[in-house]
Write a protein that holds these residues in place. Structure first.
Motif, PDB file in Angstrom:
ATOM      1  N   ASP A 113      -1.698  -7.867  -4.199  1.00 13.76           N
ATOM      2  CA  ASP A 113      -0.253  -7.619  -4.296  1.00 13.76           C
ATOM      3  C   ASP A 113      -0.045  -6.230  -4.903  1.00 13.76           C
ATOM      4  O   ASP A 113       0.942  -5.978  -5.601  1.00 13.76           O
ATOM      5  CB  ASP A 113       0.481  -8.695  -5.111  1.00 13.76           C
ATOM      6  CG  ASP A 113       1.920  -8.890  -4.640  1.00 13.76           C
ATOM      7  OD1 ASP A 113       2.304  -8.294  -3.625  1.00 13.76           O
ATOM      8  OD2 ASP A 113       2.654  -9.638  -5.306  1.00 13.76           O
ATOM      9  N   GLY A 114      -0.992  -5.351  -4.646  1.00 14.40           N
ATOM     10  CA  GLY A 114      -0.991  -3.988  -5.186  1.00 14.40           C
ATOM     11  C   GLY A 114       0.293  -3.224  -4.897  1.00 14.40           C
ATOM     12  O   GLY A 114       1.027  -3.543  -3.969  1.00 14.40           O
ATOM     13  N   ILE A 132      -7.289  -3.196   4.029  1.00 18.10           N
ATOM     14  CA  ILE A 132      -6.035  -3.555   3.360  1.00 18.10           C
ATOM     15  C   ILE A 132      -4.969  -3.973   4.373  1.00 18.10           C
ATOM     16  O   ILE A 132      -4.720  -3.262   5.347  1.00 18.10           O
ATOM     17  CB  ILE A 132      -5.524  -2.341   2.535  1.00 18.10           C
ATOM     18  CG1 ILE A 132      -6.540  -1.982   1.433  1.00 18.10           C
ATOM     19  CG2 ILE A 132      -4.138  -2.611   1.957  1.00 18.10           C
ATOM     20  CD1 ILE A 132      -6.266  -0.653   0.742  1.00 18.10           C
ATOM     21  N   ALA A 133      -4.341  -5.102   4.117  1.00 19.80           N
ATOM     22  CA  ALA A 133      -3.165  -5.503   4.888  1.00 19.80           C
ATOM     23  C   ALA A 133      -1.943  -5.006   4.110  1.00 19.80           C
ATOM     24  O   ALA A 133      -1.637  -5.505   3.030  1.00 19.80           O
ATOM     25  CB  ALA A 133      -3.118  -7.011   5.060  1.00 19.80           C
ATOM     26  N   SER A 134      -1.287  -4.000   4.669  1.00 19.87           N
ATOM     27  CA  SER A 134      -0.185  -3.335   3.979  1.00 19.87           C
ATOM     28  C   SER A 134       1.153  -3.944   4.397  1.00 19.87           C
ATOM     29  O   SER A 134       1.590  -3.774   5.535  1.00 19.87           O
ATOM     30  CB  SER A 134      -0.225  -1.845   4.301  1.00 19.87           C
ATOM     31  OG  SER A 134       0.832  -1.176   3.657  1.00 19.87           O
ATOM     32  N   LEU A 160      -0.136  -2.023 -13.275  1.00 17.31           N
ATOM     33  CA  LEU A 160       0.009  -1.714 -11.859  1.00 17.31           C
ATOM     34  C   LEU A 160      -1.158  -2.345 -11.102  1.00 17.31           C
ATOM     35  O   LEU A 160      -2.315  -2.055 -11.371  1.00 17.31           O
ATOM     36  CB  LEU A 160       0.012  -0.205 -11.619  1.00 17.31           C
ATOM     37  CG  LEU A 160       0.091   0.206 -10.141  1.00 17.31           C
ATOM     38  CD1 LEU A 160       1.450  -0.100  -9.528  1.00 17.31           C
ATOM     39  CD2 LEU A 160      -0.250   1.681  -9.960  1.00 17.31           C
ATOM     40  N   LEU A 161      -0.836  -3.224 -10.175  1.00 14.68           N
ATOM     41  CA  LEU A 161      -1.881  -3.889  -9.395  1.00 14.68           C
ATOM     42  C   LEU A 161      -2.389  -2.952  -8.303  1.00 14.68           C
ATOM     43  O   LEU A 161      -1.615  -2.189  -7.727  1.00 14.68           O
ATOM     44  CB  LEU A 161      -1.323  -5.175  -8.779  1.00 14.68           C
ATOM     45  CG  LEU A 161      -0.890  -6.233  -9.786  1.00 14.68           C
ATOM     46  CD1 LEU A 161       0.000  -7.285  -9.130  1.00 14.68           C
ATOM     47  CD2 LEU A 161      -2.097  -6.886 -10.446  1.00 14.68           C
ATOM     48  N   TYR A 174       0.815  -1.213   0.000  1.00 20.69           N
ATOM     49  CA  TYR A 174       0.000   0.000   0.000  1.00 20.69           C
ATOM     50  C   TYR A 174       0.854   1.271   0.000  1.00 20.69           C
ATOM     51  O   TYR A 174       0.463   2.268  -0.601  1.00 20.69           O
ATOM     52  CB  TYR A 174      -0.934  -0.039   1.213  1.00 20.69           C
ATOM     53  CG  TYR A 174      -1.861   1.131   1.324  1.00 20.69           C
ATOM     54  CD1 TYR A 174      -2.862   1.340   0.374  1.00 20.69           C
ATOM     55  CD2 TYR A 174      -1.752   2.043   2.376  1.00 20.69           C
ATOM     56  CE1 TYR A 174      -3.720   2.419   0.472  1.00 20.69           C
ATOM     57  CE2 TYR A 174      -2.610   3.120   2.488  1.00 20.69           C
ATOM     58  CZ  TYR A 174      -3.595   3.302   1.532  1.00 20.69           C
ATOM     59  OH  TYR A 174      -4.434   4.369   1.636  1.00 20.69           O
ATOM     60  N   VAL A 175       2.006   1.247   0.639  1.00 21.55           N
ATOM     61  CA  VAL A 175       2.820   2.475   0.701  1.00 21.55           C
ATOM     62  C   VAL A 175       3.357   2.877  -0.680  1.00 21.55           C
ATOM     63  O   VAL A 175       3.788   4.008  -0.866  1.00 21.55           O
ATOM     64  CB  VAL A 175       3.985   2.402   1.735  1.00 21.55           C
ATOM     65  CG1 VAL A 175       3.449   2.291   3.152  1.00 21.55           C
ATOM     66  CG2 VAL A 175       4.938   1.267   1.429  1.00 21.55           C
ATOM     67  N   ASN A 176       3.316   1.974  -1.633  1.00 22.45           N
ATOM     68  CA  ASN A 176       3.746   2.319  -3.005  1.00 22.45           C
ATOM     69  C   ASN A 176       2.637   3.014  -3.793  1.00 22.45           C
ATOM     70  O   ASN A 176       2.880   3.534  -4.869  1.00 22.45           O
ATOM     71  CB  ASN A 176       4.115   1.059  -3.795  1.00 22.45           C
ATOM     72  CG  ASN A 176       5.351   0.379  -3.244  1.00 22.45           C
ATOM     73  OD1 ASN A 176       5.964   0.870  -2.312  1.00 22.45           O
ATOM     74  ND2 ASN A 176       5.712  -0.752  -3.823  1.00 22.45           N
TER      75      ASN A 176
END
Ligand SMILES: [Zn+2]
Length: 225
Positions: free
Chosen positions: A178-179, A21-23, A187-188, A9-11
């Motif tokens: 896997d975003g 969301i599990a980041s 880009l996921l 998520y930080v990306n």
């Protein structure tokens, strides 16, 4: 609500309404970035990815573990990591010991059985084998341990992963994007779990609502929410 059990998520410089969301983290930098997040509905993972074993310092990242909601992503990678296996095991075990009692978000590419064994040896209660594309006969052991596997958007074209979806009982299935990573030029993002849920419903011959409910239930169990 939609549930994304594995996302960098930080990306992604964007908010996603309606998603839990599990980041996950890759290294010291992303671990710090995760801890700074103020977003509701984002769970923070701390870890060193097996690709970064030997490049990142355990003594820098381990102290962050106590502030994490879960561990990850951590694990072993016998295909794409250049780090020696013993060193990968050392890092993985160091996190499992430091973060006892926390959910573990595991990367285990071509190291499925060894990763599972280490989780069991360390009495890990809750674990998620991310993008599981390993042998389907291990699914019984994963289920027996009370662990989960995530289904990734690649399930529509990756035969091994699709076979996992066919064989896994709905009780152990989570969705993930896997975003934050680009895969085959795309880009996921967390929103990719929506078509994945539809695909799961089709393959499992279940109603979409039923799948959504199951995944929600599983997510809450996996992260002890
Ligand atoms: Zn990942």
């Amino acid at each position: 609500m939609y549930y994304d059990a594995h996302c960098h998520y930080v990306n992604l410089k964007k908010k996603y309404e309606g998603f839990v969301i599990a980041s996950v983290s890759m290294d010291y930098r992303s671990s710090l970035a995760n801890l700074e997040l103020k977003d509701e509905n984002v769970l923070k993972g701390i870890g060193i990815h097996p690709w970064n074993v030997g490049k990142e310092k355990l003594e820098e990242v381990l102290p962050l573990v106590k502030r994490a909601d879960f561990l990850g992503e951590i694990g072993l990678d016998y295909r794409l990591s250049s780090a020696p296996r013993e060193l990968q095991v050392k890092y993985f075990e160091a996190f499992l010991e430091e973060g006892q009692g926390k959910t573990v978000n595991v990367h285990a590419l071509d190291a499925w059985a060894d990763s599972l064994k280490l989780l069991l040896d360390h009495d890990v209660e809750r674990a998620i084998l991310h993008w599981y594309s390993g042998p389907t006969d291990l699914l019984k052991d994963i289920e027996g341990a009370g662990y989960f596997v995530t289904i990734n958007p690649s399930v529509t074209f990756q035969a091994k992963h699709r076979a996992v979806l066919e064989r896994a009982p709905p009780e152990i299935i989570l969705t993930e994007s896997d975003g934050g990573y680009e895969y085959k030029g795309k880009l996921l993002e967390p929103t990719d779990v929506i078509p994945t849920l539809e695909y799961i419903a089709k393959v499992k011959e279940m109603e979409l609502e039923e799948v959504k409910k199951k995944v929600e239930e599983n997510f809450k169990k996996a992260f002890k929410l």
